[in-house]
Design an enzyme around this catalytic site. Sequence first.
Site, PDB file in Angstrom:
ATOM      1  N   CYS A 116       0.799  -1.228   0.000  1.00  0.00           N
ATOM      2  CA  CYS A 116       0.000   0.000   0.000  1.00  0.00           C
ATOM      3  C   CYS A 116       0.837   1.287   0.000  1.00  0.00           C
ATOM      4  CB  CYS A 116      -0.985  -0.035   1.154  1.00  0.00           C
ATOM      5  SG  CYS A 116      -2.381   1.048   0.848  1.00  0.00           S
ATOM      6  N   HIS A 127      -3.652  -5.656   1.910  1.00  0.00           N
ATOM      7  CA  HIS A 127      -3.134  -5.874   3.270  1.00  0.00           C
ATOM      8  C   HIS A 127      -4.245  -6.478   4.096  1.00  0.00           C
ATOM      9  CE1 HIS A 127      -3.616  -1.185   3.553  1.00  0.00           C
ATOM     10  NE2 HIS A 127      -4.727  -1.744   3.216  1.00  0.00           N
ATOM     11  N   ARG A 152     -12.124   7.038  -1.759  1.00  0.00           N
ATOM     12  CA  ARG A 152     -11.223   5.947  -1.378  1.00  0.00           C
ATOM     13  C   ARG A 152     -11.746   4.626  -1.944  1.00  0.00           C
ATOM     14  NH1 ARG A 152      -7.496   7.571   1.975  1.00  0.00           N
ATOM     15  NH2 ARG A 152      -6.776   5.465   2.391  1.00  0.00           N
TER      16      ARG A 152
END
Length: 250
Positions: free
Chosen positions: A93, A194, A127
């Site tokens: 990330c 993740h 996002r």
Amino acid sequence: MRIRVGHLYPDYLNIYADRGNIAVFARRAALRGHELDVSGVSVGDELRPGEHDLLYVGGGQDREQLLVAPDLAAKGAAVQEAVAGGAALLAVCGGYQLLGRGYLGFHGEDMPGVGLFPHETVAGDRRMIGDVLLECELEPGERKTLAGFENHAGRTRLDAGAEPLGRVLAGFGNDGESGYEGCRVDHAVGTYLHGPLLPRNPWLADWLLSQALAHATGGEPPELEPLPDELEAQAHAVSAQRARDRGGRF
Ligand code: GLN
């Protein structure tokens, strides 16, 4: 064997199970009789190519990325030299973004990158959050799935001809449009996945450990003895199903 791991910025880039990923490397190495020797490499520390068999860079918010970006960019040549010398690398990330040419943050912060991965990242206004499922082929003919969780504003655009980590089966991926996720250069892998990546995808942990062992011995990547991985398989299945059910939607 002793596997020397350089954990970059453990004090800044450490959200979403980054320590857990290191714990998976340590445990899976120990179960095969190898020892993981983890050292932190942070702001102001020197990174000496060849001193680590495996480099790890975790995730972080724009604020933490801004704090480490100039230092990491200054280590860029060393990171590139380490990977060219055969070291394995995993970047997740925020770390994945900064290993490209650069990241333009949400408030216009222009962060320099390492230039290892052929990509650029620009933050968008929504996002991309949710479960992800990828299909990867790190070794020709060996297709595997990778399940994880993504949470990023950054849209990462790979250069033409760059090798992605995988094809998106469900989820957003690098930019929500290309159908690809992550990037791979030699034995370096960067990904948005993740939360936690390696406990539910032990094959990727073993692939990286095997490359790291090859670097440590100067030989070929060894075949690692299989482990039962029943809980890991269940975790992967749950995560993959969540991605199929609701991954990649605003
Ligand atoms: N700050 C970056 C983004 O939002 C990376 C976030 C993260 O590491 N989860 O795109």
